[in-house]
Design a protein around this motif. Structure first.
Motif, PDB file in Angstrom:
ATOM      1  N   GLY A  98       0.844  -1.207   0.000  1.00 51.64           N
ATOM      2  CA  GLY A  98       0.000   0.000   0.000  1.00 51.64           C
ATOM      3  C   GLY A  98       0.872   1.246   0.000  1.00 51.64           C
ATOM      4  N   VAL A  99       0.397   2.277   0.699  1.00 50.28           N
ATOM      5  CA  VAL A  99       1.115   3.559   0.729  1.00 50.28           C
ATOM      6  C   VAL A  99       2.562   3.338   1.167  1.00 50.28           C
ATOM      7  CG1 VAL A  99       1.208   5.798   1.915  1.00 50.28           C
ATOM      8  CG2 VAL A  99      -1.006   4.847   1.216  1.00 50.28           C
ATOM      9  N   ILE A 100       2.731   2.602   2.253  1.00 53.87           N
ATOM     10  CA  ILE A 100       4.072   2.429   2.818  1.00 53.87           C
ATOM     11  C   ILE A 100       4.838   1.304   2.124  1.00 53.87           C
ATOM     12  CG2 ILE A 100       5.231   1.655   4.962  1.00 53.87           C
ATOM     13  CD1 ILE A 100       4.343   4.665   4.794  1.00 53.87           C
ATOM     14  N   SER A 120       6.715  -2.299   9.475  1.00 56.38           N
ATOM     15  CA  SER A 120       6.505  -0.848   9.316  1.00 56.38           C
ATOM     16  C   SER A 120       5.602  -0.276  10.399  1.00 56.38           C
ATOM     17  CB  SER A 120       5.864  -0.560   7.957  1.00 56.38           C
ATOM     18  OG  SER A 120       6.700  -0.957   6.922  1.00 56.38           O
ATOM     19  N   LYS A 169      -0.924  -8.749  11.928  1.00 58.07           N
ATOM     20  CA  LYS A 169       0.550  -8.724  11.901  1.00 58.07           C
ATOM     21  C   LYS A 169       1.073 -10.066  12.436  1.00 58.07           C
ATOM     22  CE  LYS A 169       1.253  -3.945  11.426  1.00 58.07           C
ATOM     23  NZ  LYS A 169       1.841  -3.389  10.235  1.00 58.07           N
ATOM     24  N   GLU A 203      -2.568  -1.897  10.169  1.00 55.70           N
ATOM     25  CA  GLU A 203      -2.130  -1.802  11.568  1.00 55.70           C
ATOM     26  C   GLU A 203      -3.098  -2.534  12.504  1.00 55.70           C
ATOM     27  OE1 GLU A 203       0.688  -0.696  12.375  1.00 55.70           O
ATOM     28  OE2 GLU A 203       0.690   0.372  14.282  1.00 55.70           O
ATOM     29  N   ILE A 252       0.635 -12.753   9.730  1.00 56.66           N
ATOM     30  CA  ILE A 252       1.560 -12.571   8.588  1.00 56.66           C
ATOM     31  C   ILE A 252       3.008 -12.881   9.020  1.00 56.66           C
ATOM     32  CG2 ILE A 252       2.552 -10.823   7.033  1.00 56.66           C
ATOM     33  CD1 ILE A 252      -0.263 -11.515   6.252  1.00 56.66           C
ATOM     34  N   SER A 286       3.399   1.578  12.937  1.00 57.04           N
ATOM     35  CA  SER A 286       3.553   2.919  13.503  1.00 57.04           C
ATOM     36  C   SER A 286       3.453   2.892  15.017  1.00 57.04           C
ATOM     37  CB  SER A 286       2.448   3.846  12.987  1.00 57.04           C
ATOM     38  OG  SER A 286       2.414   3.838  11.606  1.00 57.04           O
ATOM     39  N   ALA A 327      -4.390  -7.508  -2.871  1.00 58.25           N
ATOM     40  CA  ALA A 327      -5.361  -6.536  -3.406  1.00 58.25           C
ATOM     41  C   ALA A 327      -5.282  -6.503  -4.927  1.00 58.25           C
ATOM     42  CB  ALA A 327      -5.073  -5.146  -2.848  1.00 58.25           C
ATOM     43  N   ASP A 340       0.922  -8.880  -2.247  1.00 63.22           N
ATOM     44  CA  ASP A 340      -0.223  -8.104  -1.759  1.00 63.22           C
ATOM     45  C   ASP A 340      -1.433  -8.618  -2.524  1.00 63.22           C
ATOM     46  OD1 ASP A 340      -2.257  -6.143  -1.363  1.00 63.22           O
ATOM     47  OD2 ASP A 340      -0.734  -4.665  -0.846  1.00 63.22           O
ATOM     48  N   PRO A 395       9.121   3.541   8.850  1.00 66.93           N
ATOM     49  CA  PRO A 395       9.554   4.594   7.925  1.00 66.93           C
ATOM     50  C   PRO A 395       8.561   5.751   7.916  1.00 66.93           C
ATOM     51  CG  PRO A 395       8.255   3.015   6.758  1.00 66.93           C
ATOM     52  CD  PRO A 395       8.153   2.640   8.211  1.00 66.93           C
TER      53      PRO A 395
END
Ligand SMILES: NC(=O)c1ccc[n+]([C@@H]2O[C@H](COP(=O)([O-])OP(=O)(O)OC[C@H]3O[C@@H](n4cnc5c(N)ncnc54)[C@H](O)[C@@H]3O)[C@@H](O)[C@H]2O)c1
Length: 488
Positions: A11-13, A113, A93, A88, A96, A115, A34, A32, A137
């Protein structure tokens, strides 16, 4: 050994991680599920390709190979770095990370990643917990260098060092967080500001735009280059930090702030923020905003590069590392021909508003060729350290053909003449694929004693190397344009 990274979640990250590894020459396997993951990653990659190389003043490595995998198992099995960037949720998590660990090498590093979660939380249920650490990141991952590397007490020190050196090699600033804590360092700070921003909107003190203006026209500019504490040190004037805290510290206890509370995110408040944000930024698409952001980030970082300050100091060190990846010039070239003293390509940072290479970069390429020639004859870094060098005293550059972005470049160097104190070089800049001559540069250099600030004879081995080269080059056809001044 081929360097392979696996990105789980694109995705974004995750997409930003794909770009950062790929543009640093790593092969990247992505998993991924998707249906639109490939499209989104390609768009992130396009943004990264136009912005990341603009930070460098040397060529980036050849891009690695991107593979979209049908299963997580295929993606991770031969990877040395595995980056988990799924949504998140701790249960997801855990699932996976369990799947990753059943199929990856024990030597691979697994970065998450996340947050907010601590590494020890991610490691729950794992049979090899020390392999998992947080590598948090910042968006856009391909441009913003910071990554918070958070190990738990179960992570061996050498794994943390290895992780740090891999992240450094892909141009990141790996900040090792010494003690795990929810949300690490940066997001704790950001959330404090964000919470206060939400209150200001809820209480009708400010709009999204006004809050953003308060940041980008003010302290955001300071933070980009000095952070919080160095900025406040200066704000304390000559009396310094202790004085600053004495003056403003007590205000922290005044009832200015609601930092400890979070406003309730009711539908009404969320809609209010979304409407204000639409009015503020709705005229731009997200991709447009990303490009504006990326260009500004590149500019801000390049200014610091010129000043060798903060992130700019790091970018200079990274250029040095990238240079070592690029094939060096041949140390035993055929002396009967002009010598290849530079091979590279036209970098994004060298392009002017017309899409051509800037004039100053012609000189930059020629001077790299001169430096390489100096190294070839023995006037290398150690020689300069010993107090001797060559100074260029005259240069004539002739621009012959268009030089455009990403085009390969090659400089052939002919020794026109030399004496114990002088050398006269003629560089020809070619497009190697077509053999088209793009520019020439003629340079006179004097040998100097750096301490005395005077010319002096070059050391014997250097003069004899020059003599050997010249014994071949003197019979070569004189290059067209040699000795030319400005012509009409
Ligand atoms: N967005 C940010 O600014 C930001 C910044 C730093 C860190 N993070 C962290 O990065 C992680 C990802 O956040 P994001 O913003 O990229 O989210 P995102 O929703 O943009 O991307 C998550 C991706 O994971 C994929 N995914 C879902 N289930 C999966 C599975 N089982 N296997 C593989 N892929 C799967 C989704 O299809 C999606 O493409 C989160 O842990 C988040 O906290 C986000």
């Amino acid at each position: 050994m081929k360097k392979i990274a696996a990105c789980i979640g694109g995705g974004v990250i995750g997409g930003g991680w794909v770009a950062r590894f790929l543009l640093h020459g790593w092969d990247v396997n992505v998993f991924d599920p998707a249906p639109d993951a490939q499209r989104k990653i390609s768009e992130v990659l396009n943004n990264a390709r136009r912005s990341l190389p603009a930070l460098a003043d040397v060529a980036m490595p050849e891009e690695g190979k991107l593979v979209f995998c049908d299963s997580l198992e295929l993606a991770v099995s031969d990877a040395q770095w595995i980056q988990e960037s799924v949504p998140e949720r701790l249960d997801l998590k855990h699932k996976i990370l369990g799947q990753i660990q059943s199929h990856c090498s024990d030597n691979a590093i697994i970065g998450s990643s996340t947050s907010g979660f601590k590494p020890s939380e991610l490691q729950e249920h794992s049979t090899n917990p020390g392999q998992i650490m947080v590598a948090h990141p910042f968006n856009p991952v391909y441009l913003v260098p910071l990554v918070e590397l958070v190990p738990s007490v179960k992570c061996p020190a050498q794994s943390v060092e290895k992780a740090q050196s891999i992240l450094t090699a892909i141009g990141m600033k790996a900040l090792v967080v010494r003690k795990e804590i929810d949300a690490h360092i940066a997001d704790r700070l950001l959330e404090a500001v964000w919470r206060e921003g939400l209150w200001l909107i809820k209480d009708d003190i400010a709009t999204t735009e006004e809050i953003d203006d308060a940041i980008r026209f003010g302290f955001g500019l300071r933070w980009a280059q000095m952070g919080l504490f160095e900025t406040y040190r200066i704000a304390g004037g000559e009396a310094g930090m202790a004085h600053f805290i004495g003056q403003f510290g007590p205000a922290l206890a005044w009832p200015w702030t609601k930092l400890m509370d979070v406003p309730k995110l009711t539908d009404e408040l969320v809609q209010k923020i979304a409407d204000q944000s639409d009015r503020q930024s709705g005229k731009h698409s997200i991709r447009e905003l990303e490009r504006i952001r990326d260009d500004n980030l590149v500019g801000i970082m390049r200014v610091q590069k010129d000043a060798n300050w903060g992130v700019g100091e790091m970018l200079r060190e990274h250029d040095q590392r990238l240079t070592e990846l690029v094939p060096q010039i041949d140390s035993a070239p055929d002396l009967s021909q002009p010598l290849t003293m530079y091979q590279g390509k036209v970098l994004p940072a060298w392009i002017d508003y017309n899409g051509h290479m800037n004039e100053s970069n012609y000189l930059q390429v020629m001077s790299i060729a001169t430096d390489n020639f100096m190294t070839f004859i023995g006037a290398d870094g150690a020689y300069v350290e010993s107090g001797k060098s060559y100074f260029t005293v005259e240069t004539h550059i002739c621009h012959i053909d268009e030089v455009k972005l990403n085009k390969p470049l090659e400089v052939k160097t002919q020794l026109i003449g030399h004496s114990e104190k002088k050398m006269h070089l003629f560089h020809s800049l070619y497009q190697p694929e077509t053999g088209v001559l793009l520019a020439t540069g003629e340079h006179m250099l004097l040998h100097v004693d750096l301490e005395a600030g005077k010319t002096c004879n070059a050391e014997k081995p250097i003069n004899s190397k020059l003599a050997t080269i010249f014994s071949h080059h003197y019979s070569l056809e004189k290059p067209k344009g040699l000795g030319r001044s400005i012509g009409c």
